[in-house]
Write an enzyme that holds these catalytic residues in place. Sequence first.
Site, PDB file in Angstrom:
ATOM      1  N   HIS A  72       0.832  -1.208   0.000  1.00  0.00           N
ATOM      2  CA  HIS A  72       0.000   0.000   0.000  1.00  0.00           C
ATOM      3  C   HIS A  72       0.867   1.258   0.000  1.00  0.00           C
ATOM      4  O   HIS A  72       1.909   1.295   0.646  1.00  0.00           O
ATOM      5  CB  HIS A  72      -0.913   0.012   1.224  1.00  0.00           C
ATOM      6  CG  HIS A  72      -2.116  -0.874   1.065  1.00  0.00           C
ATOM      7  ND1 HIS A  72      -3.295  -0.659   1.703  1.00  0.00           N
ATOM      8  CD2 HIS A  72      -2.301  -1.976   0.295  1.00  0.00           C
ATOM      9  CE1 HIS A  72      -4.164  -1.590   1.349  1.00  0.00           C
ATOM     10  NE2 HIS A  72      -3.574  -2.407   0.506  1.00  0.00           N
ATOM     11  N   TYR A 195      -9.686   4.965   7.681  1.00  0.00           N
ATOM     12  CA  TYR A 195      -9.826   5.226   9.111  1.00  0.00           C
ATOM     13  C   TYR A 195     -10.892   6.311   9.244  1.00  0.00           C
ATOM     14  O   TYR A 195     -10.661   7.463   8.840  1.00  0.00           O
ATOM     15  CB  TYR A 195      -8.506   5.730   9.697  1.00  0.00           C
ATOM     16  CG  TYR A 195      -7.420   4.675   9.816  1.00  0.00           C
ATOM     17  CD1 TYR A 195      -6.628   4.320   8.724  1.00  0.00           C
ATOM     18  CD2 TYR A 195      -7.178   4.033  11.035  1.00  0.00           C
ATOM     19  CE1 TYR A 195      -5.630   3.357   8.843  1.00  0.00           C
ATOM     20  CE2 TYR A 195      -6.172   3.067  11.155  1.00  0.00           C
ATOM     21  CZ  TYR A 195      -5.406   2.738  10.061  1.00  0.00           C
ATOM     22  OH  TYR A 195      -4.425   1.789  10.184  1.00  0.00           O
ATOM     23  N   PRO A 287      -4.644  -0.710  18.765  1.00  0.00           N
ATOM     24  CA  PRO A 287      -4.281  -1.093  17.388  1.00  0.00           C
ATOM     25  C   PRO A 287      -4.446  -0.008  16.328  1.00  0.00           C
ATOM     26  O   PRO A 287      -4.078  -0.225  15.175  1.00  0.00           O
ATOM     27  CB  PRO A 287      -5.204  -2.286  17.087  1.00  0.00           C
ATOM     28  CG  PRO A 287      -6.317  -2.186  18.064  1.00  0.00           C
ATOM     29  CD  PRO A 287      -5.806  -1.459  19.257  1.00  0.00           C
ATOM     30  N   LYS A 291       0.817  -0.808  15.191  1.00  0.00           N
ATOM     31  CA  LYS A 291       2.219  -0.851  15.630  1.00  0.00           C
ATOM     32  C   LYS A 291       2.620  -2.110  16.416  1.00  0.00           C
ATOM     33  O   LYS A 291       3.811  -2.413  16.518  1.00  0.00           O
ATOM     34  CB  LYS A 291       2.521   0.364  16.528  1.00  0.00           C
ATOM     35  CG  LYS A 291       2.619   1.652  15.769  1.00  0.00           C
ATOM     36  CD  LYS A 291       3.945   1.749  15.025  1.00  0.00           C
ATOM     37  CE  LYS A 291       3.907   2.722  13.889  1.00  0.00           C
ATOM     38  NZ  LYS A 291       3.820   2.153  12.564  1.00  0.00           N
ATOM     39  N   TYR A 379       3.566   6.092  10.758  1.00  0.00           N
ATOM     40  CA  TYR A 379       2.759   4.938  10.323  1.00  0.00           C
ATOM     41  C   TYR A 379       3.619   3.944   9.546  1.00  0.00           C
ATOM     42  O   TYR A 379       3.498   2.732   9.731  1.00  0.00           O
ATOM     43  CB  TYR A 379       1.599   5.428   9.452  1.00  0.00           C
ATOM     44  CG  TYR A 379       0.556   4.384   9.167  1.00  0.00           C
ATOM     45  CD1 TYR A 379      -0.479   4.134  10.060  1.00  0.00           C
ATOM     46  CD2 TYR A 379       0.583   3.643   7.981  1.00  0.00           C
ATOM     47  CE1 TYR A 379      -1.453   3.180   9.802  1.00  0.00           C
ATOM     48  CE2 TYR A 379      -0.386   2.683   7.708  1.00  0.00           C
ATOM     49  CZ  TYR A 379      -1.401   2.460   8.631  1.00  0.00           C
ATOM     50  OH  TYR A 379      -2.363   1.516   8.369  1.00  0.00           O
TER      51      TYR A 379
HETATM   52  P1  FAD Z   1       1.418 -12.741  20.954  1.00  0.00           P
HETATM   53  O1  FAD Z   1       1.006 -12.690  19.522  1.00  0.00           O
HETATM   54  O2  FAD Z   1       0.398 -12.498  21.998  1.00  0.00           O
HETATM   55  O3  FAD Z   1       2.085 -14.160  21.187  1.00  0.00           O
HETATM   56  C1  FAD Z   1       2.373 -14.662  22.479  1.00  0.00           C
HETATM   57  C2  FAD Z   1       2.336 -16.174  22.435  1.00  0.00           C
HETATM   58  O4  FAD Z   1       2.669 -16.681  23.723  1.00  0.00           O
HETATM   59  C3  FAD Z   1       0.960 -16.708  22.088  1.00  0.00           C
HETATM   60  O5  FAD Z   1       1.072 -17.661  21.056  1.00  0.00           O
HETATM   61  C4  FAD Z   1       0.466 -17.305  23.392  1.00  0.00           C
HETATM   62  O6  FAD Z   1      -0.392 -18.420  23.184  1.00  0.00           O
HETATM   63  C5  FAD Z   1       1.763 -17.707  24.061  1.00  0.00           C
HETATM   64  N1  FAD Z   1       1.709 -17.777  25.531  1.00  0.00           N
HETATM   65  C6  FAD Z   1       0.988 -17.018  26.378  1.00  0.00           C
HETATM   66  N2  FAD Z   1       1.199 -17.376  27.656  1.00  0.00           N
HETATM   67  C7  FAD Z   1       2.093 -18.402  27.606  1.00  0.00           C
HETATM   68  C8  FAD Z   1       2.696 -19.204  28.595  1.00  0.00           C
HETATM   69  N3  FAD Z   1       2.437 -19.025  29.884  1.00  0.00           N
HETATM   70  N4  FAD Z   1       3.559 -20.155  28.215  1.00  0.00           N
HETATM   71  C9  FAD Z   1       3.839 -20.352  26.892  1.00  0.00           C
HETATM   72  N5  FAD Z   1       3.281 -19.616  25.908  1.00  0.00           N
HETATM   73  C10 FAD Z   1       2.418 -18.647  26.251  1.00  0.00           C
HETATM   74  N6  FAD Z   1      -0.103  -4.958  15.246  1.00  0.00           N
HETATM   75  C11 FAD Z   1       0.415  -4.434  14.106  1.00  0.00           C
HETATM   76  O7  FAD Z   1       1.642  -4.250  14.044  1.00  0.00           O
HETATM   77  N7  FAD Z   1      -0.342  -4.123  13.013  1.00  0.00           N
HETATM   78  C12 FAD Z   1      -1.694  -4.286  13.031  1.00  0.00           C
HETATM   79  O8  FAD Z   1      -2.355  -4.036  12.025  1.00  0.00           O
HETATM   80  C13 FAD Z   1      -2.305  -4.784  14.258  1.00  0.00           C
HETATM   81  N8  FAD Z   1      -3.620  -4.978  14.344  1.00  0.00           N
HETATM   82  C14 FAD Z   1      -4.163  -5.571  15.462  1.00  0.00           C
HETATM   83  C15 FAD Z   1      -5.527  -5.786  15.493  1.00  0.00           C
HETATM   84  C16 FAD Z   1      -6.095  -6.379  16.621  1.00  0.00           C
HETATM   85  C17 FAD Z   1      -7.586  -6.592  16.654  1.00  0.00           C
HETATM   86  C18 FAD Z   1      -5.265  -6.797  17.703  1.00  0.00           C
HETATM   87  C19 FAD Z   1      -5.856  -7.490  18.912  1.00  0.00           C
HETATM   88  C20 FAD Z   1      -3.908  -6.598  17.667  1.00  0.00           C
HETATM   89  C21 FAD Z   1      -3.337  -5.976  16.554  1.00  0.00           C
HETATM   90  N9  FAD Z   1      -1.960  -5.746  16.479  1.00  0.00           N
HETATM   91  C22 FAD Z   1      -1.442  -5.151  15.362  1.00  0.00           C
HETATM   92  C23 FAD Z   1      -1.092  -6.141  17.591  1.00  0.00           C
HETATM   93  C24 FAD Z   1      -0.399  -7.506  17.371  1.00  0.00           C
HETATM   94  O9  FAD Z   1      -1.362  -8.503  17.059  1.00  0.00           O
HETATM   95  C25 FAD Z   1       0.412  -7.925  18.605  1.00  0.00           C
HETATM   96  O10 FAD Z   1       1.198  -6.832  19.009  1.00  0.00           O
HETATM   97  C26 FAD Z   1       1.307  -9.149  18.321  1.00  0.00           C
HETATM   98  O11 FAD Z   1       0.526 -10.319  18.327  1.00  0.00           O
HETATM   99  C27 FAD Z   1       2.423  -9.297  19.367  1.00  0.00           C
HETATM  100  O12 FAD Z   1       3.146 -10.475  19.132  1.00  0.00           O
HETATM  101  P2  FAD Z   1       3.813 -11.272  20.331  1.00  0.00           P
HETATM  102  O13 FAD Z   1       4.494 -12.450  19.707  1.00  0.00           O
HETATM  103  O14 FAD Z   1       4.582 -10.338  21.171  1.00  0.00           O
HETATM  104  O15 FAD Z   1       2.597 -11.724  21.244  1.00  0.00           O
HETATM  105  C1  PHB Z   2      -5.843  -4.987  10.322  1.00  0.00           C
HETATM  106  O1  PHB Z   2      -5.833  -5.163   9.074  1.00  0.00           O
HETATM  107  O2  PHB Z   2      -6.175  -5.895  11.098  1.00  0.00           O
HETATM  108  C2  PHB Z   2      -5.450  -3.671  10.854  1.00  0.00           C
HETATM  109  C3  PHB Z   2      -4.960  -2.699  10.013  1.00  0.00           C
HETATM  110  C4  PHB Z   2      -4.612  -1.455  10.523  1.00  0.00           C
HETATM  111  C5  PHB Z   2      -4.787  -1.195  11.865  1.00  0.00           C
HETATM  112  C6  PHB Z   2      -5.265  -2.170  12.715  1.00  0.00           C
HETATM  113  C7  PHB Z   2      -5.613  -3.414  12.213  1.00  0.00           C
HETATM  114  O3  PHB Z   2      -4.480   0.042  12.334  1.00  0.00           O
END
Ligand code: FAD
Ligand code: PHB
Length: 385
Positions: A72, A195, A287, A291, A379
Site C-alpha cells: 500500500h 480510518y 491497534p 504498531k 505509520y
Molecule cells: P502474541 O502474539 O500475543 O504471542 C504470544 C504467544 O505466547 C501466544 O502464542 C500465546 O499463546 C503464548 N503464551 C501465552 N502465555 C504463555 C505461557 N504461559 N507459556 C507459553 N506460551 C504462552 N499490530 C500491528 O503491528 N499491526 C496491526 O495491524 C495490528 N492490528 C491488530 C488488530 C487487533 C484486533 C489486535 C488485537 C492486535 C493488533 N496488532 C497489530 C497487535 C499484534 O497482534 C500484537 O502486538 C502481536 O501479536 C504481538 O506479538 P507477540 O508475539 O509479542 O505476542
Molecule cells: C488490520 O488489518 O487488522 C489492521 C490494520 C490497521 C490497523 C489495525 C488493524 O491500524
Amino acid sequence: MRTQVAIIGGGPAGLLLSHLLHLRGIESVVLESRDRDYVEHRQRAGMLEQGTTDVLRETGVGDRLDREGLVHHGLELRFGGAGHRVPLTDLTGRTVTVYAQTEIVKDLVARRLADGGDVRFETEVVGLDASAPSVTFRSGGETHTLDCDYIAGCDGFHGVSRPAVPGLRTFSREYPFAWLGILADVPPSTEELIYANHDRGFALHSLRSPQVSRLYLQVSPDEDLAAWSDARIWDELATRFATDDGWKLHEGPITDKSVTPMRSFVAEPLRHDRLFLAGDAGHIVPPTGAKGLNLAVSDVIVLARALTERYASGSETLLDGYSDTCLRRVWRAEHFSYWMTTLLHVDPAATDFERRLQRSHLDYVASSEAAKTSLAENYTGLPIF
Ligand code: FAD
Ligand code: PHB
C-alpha cells in the site's frame, strides 16, 4: 535438557527470534502454551511496516509474503462525509504491506520445523529462574526442566514472563472503548485502508486479500457480542463510512467476530538478570496505529543482534543496552498509537469543547502537508536503530 536460549511463547516475537538465532548458529527451544492450529488461526494484526517486511524477506521467510502481500502507498482519513488521502509513499518514500499475522506465524512455524527447530506446542510453563536460568514446563503429562543461558519472554500480555520480573515499573492507560472486529468473505470496498471518525464512533476498513475484508467498529469496552447480528454490524459500518458522494460498502458473509479491549501499557525495564521481555509481554498499544506486531519484530531484531554479539565475542554491551534501545522505539510508538486513537475515536465523556478541538485537529491533519508527513513517517515506521 539444555539449550542456549529458552523462548517462552510461539507468537510472532518468539518464532521470529528463534528463526533469527538459528541463522546465526544459536540454539533455542520455543515453548508455546496453545496448539499449532490455534496460534496459526488467531485473527489479529494485518499491517506491516517496511522494516518488518524487509527482515522477513532478507531472512528467507518472505516468499509467500511477496506473492500474497498487498503493498500500500496511502491511506484514507474519512470524516464529515468526505475522504482525505494521506499519500504515505510520496511523503516518506516508504510503503506498508497488508499480510495477516496468521500467515506470518504459519510461515515461521513451517520454516522452523523445516530447519529442524524445536517448537513445542501445548506446554505449560510452571516455573522460571532468571539468575541460574532455567524454565520448568509440563508437556504430555510429564514435567521437564530446560536449562539455558538466557530466557526470552515472548508470551504476550497475559504470559508468565512479565510477572517473574521483580520491581517492574509499569505505565498504562485504559480507553473507554473497544474494537469489534470482523472478517468477511466479500471483496474490499476500498483499495487503501479507511480510518473513519463519525459521531457514532470510529470505524476501520482493512482487508486481507482481494476476496476478504477485515473491518472494525468502535464499541463500548463491555460490549456483548451477542447483541451484534450480522445485519446490525453491516448497518453500523455503512452509517459510519457514509460519504456525501454516495460511496457504497459491499456486504458479505461474516466468518469471524471478536471484541478487543484497547489499552496502552509499558513495563520498564524489559530485562531482569538473564530474562528479556519482547513484544506484547513488555508493552501494548491500541491497534489504531498498527504498531504492535511491528514493535514485537523490532524488539527481537535488537535481541537477536545482542545475543549474536554475546556468543561471538563474549561482550554483553548490546544485551545491557537492550531495554533502553527498545524502549526508545516503544515510547515513540506508544505516543503515535495514543495520538491516532484519540484523533479518531469518540470519547463518550468528551465535552462539546473537546469534540470541536478534535474536529479542528482532523481538519488540520487532512489539510497540512507537515501534519500528514508526521503521520506518514510514524505509520510507515521509524528506523529500528
Ligand atoms: P502474541 O502474539 O500475543 O504471542 C504470544 C504467544 O505466547 C501466544 O502464542 C500465546 O499463546 C503464548 N503464551 C501465552 N502465555 C504463555 C505461557 N504461559 N507459556 C507459553 N506460551 C504462552 N499490530 C500491528 O503491528 N499491526 C496491526 O495491524 C495490528 N492490528 C491488530 C488488530 C487487533 C484486533 C489486535 C488485537 C492486535 C493488533 N496488532 C497489530 C497487535 C499484534 O497482534 C500484537 O502486538 C502481536 O501479536 C504481538 O506479538 P507477540 O508475539 O509479542 O505476542
Ligand atoms: C488490520 O488489518 O487488522 C489492521 C490494520 C490497521 C490497523 C489495525 C488493524 O491500524
